[in-house]
Design an enzyme around this catalytic site. Sequence first.
Site, short mmCIF file in Angstrom:
data_model
loop_
_atom_site.label_atom_id
_atom_site.label_comp_id
_atom_site.label_asym_id
_atom_site.label_seq_id
_atom_site.Cartn_x
_atom_site.Cartn_y
_atom_site.Cartn_z
N LYS A 1 17.03 -48.58 67.13
CA LYS A 1 15.53 -48.33 67.73
C LYS A 1 14.70 -47.79 65.95
O LYS A 1 15.30 -47.17 65.07
CB LYS A 1 15.28 -47.23 68.29
CG LYS A 1 14.32 -46.22 68.51
CD LYS A 1 14.13 -45.16 68.52
CE LYS A 1 13.18 -44.63 68.81
NZ LYS A 1 12.48 -42.91 68.56
N LYS B 1 18.96 -45.08 64.56
CA LYS B 1 17.40 -44.65 65.11
C LYS B 1 16.93 -44.85 63.21
O LYS B 1 17.71 -44.01 62.33
CB LYS B 1 17.45 -43.11 65.84
CG LYS B 1 15.95 -43.52 65.47
CD LYS B 1 15.38 -42.17 66.68
CE LYS B 1 13.79 -41.29 67.20
NZ LYS B 1 13.18 -40.45 67.23
C1 PBG Z 1 11.29 -38.36 69.68
C2 PBG Z 1 11.49 -39.33 69.74
C3 PBG Z 1 10.37 -40.58 68.57
C4 PBG Z 1 10.34 -41.67 69.39
C5 PBG Z 1 11.08 -41.80 70.58
N1 PBG Z 1 12.37 -40.14 70.92
C6 PBG Z 1 9.82 -40.29 68.14
C7 PBG Z 1 10.10 -39.68 66.48
O1 PBG Z 1 11.59 -39.40 66.52
O2 PBG Z 1 9.49 -39.81 65.91
C8 PBG Z 1 10.19 -42.78 69.33
C9 PBG Z 1 9.29 -43.85 70.69
C10 PBG Z 1 8.26 -44.70 70.58
O3 PBG Z 1 7.57 -44.41 69.03
O4 PBG Z 1 8.21 -45.83 70.81
N2 PBG Z 1 12.20 -38.53 68.29
ZN ZN Z 2 12.36 -35.84 68.13
#
Ligand code: PBG
Ligand code: ZN
Length: 329
Positions: free
Chosen positions: A252, A199
């Site tokens: 992601k 991520k």
């Molecule tokens: C929470 C989370 C996020 C996303 C999924 N879980 C936001 C982040 O980490 O800032 C992003 C999902 C998306 O942008 O569709 N940690």
């Molecule tokens: Zn988060």
Amino acid sequence: MSHCILQGGYFNNTLRSWQSNTSGLTAASLIYPIFISYEHDAYDEIKSLPGQFRVGKNKVVDYLKPLIENGLKTVLLFGMVKEDHKNEKGDAIYIEGYNPVINVIKLLKETFHGLLIACDVCLCAYTDHGHCGILDNKAAIDNKASVNAIALASLIYATAGCHIIAPSDMMDGRIYKIDQLLKENSLRNKVTIMSYSAKFASCFYGPFRDAAASAPAFGDRRCYQLPPQSAGLANRSVSRDVSEGADILMVKPGMAYLDVVKEIKNKYPDYPVAVYQVSGEYAMLYHASQQGAFDIKQAVMESLHCMMRAGATVLISYFTPQVLKWLKE
Ligand code: PBG
Ligand code: ZN
């Protein structure tokens, strides 16, 4: 040494389809992310994600019913609590009266028997500072406290009946702790761990943070989410999560990171790889098609097919309702 419980990865039909070596894009490939509001009657369109809604527990069954009739197999739940209920440690995540996800898991499980229920596990929508973990007195991440909190929240969701625990917090060592806690509670063979392993710290999450009211109040997430220019850290993070017991590995965002997907699939061909087409990708494709740049169906299907080509088994997409229809045309 505790042993690996493989059964947590294939106790359900949809999960078994994800273990197939001959997968193409089907309804079963898709996971639909939805935002669960603390307001039980909510059915509010999200400005930053046109066509997506914050739904309350009194509306969620009607919201999902037509999608399930159309072939939807898996949902990914994101919780939203009242601003007043957020605190430093994100304690609202454990409290049934505050965190609507706990009740919605039970409700969906009772109502839709074949539906696979995944839950995002993170503290950022529950902490008053909006960071994904617990902070120490210098406003840096307290690893131990954070990992314990994420594991406890995972146990609460799993106990409520959640099938897939998806920790998105990026705290080092959380997969180990979640795995251990689920084993101690005899739940590990009934729960899949889908780790947000690769991520990246991405601006493409912008619309989501607005949707989930989870933007950090200060600083950013670059001390825990990965640097976009680093395939090396992504590889190491994935390998670590594999060694700690993850069942499914996630990359992601999707579109700008398909080299990472391919690398991970090559390195771990025996693991399902999930790709998250994030909120900013949804917004880009939506707005560009609204402006006449291209046809939305062609653009979305091409993007998703290319994610499969790169090595994805599972696709998390806000376009899921439309894709379910398009797959039938
Ligand atoms: C929470 C989370 C996020 C996303 C999924 N879980 C936001 C982040 O980490 O800032 C992003 C999902 C998306 O942008 O569709 N940690
Ligand atoms: Zn988060």
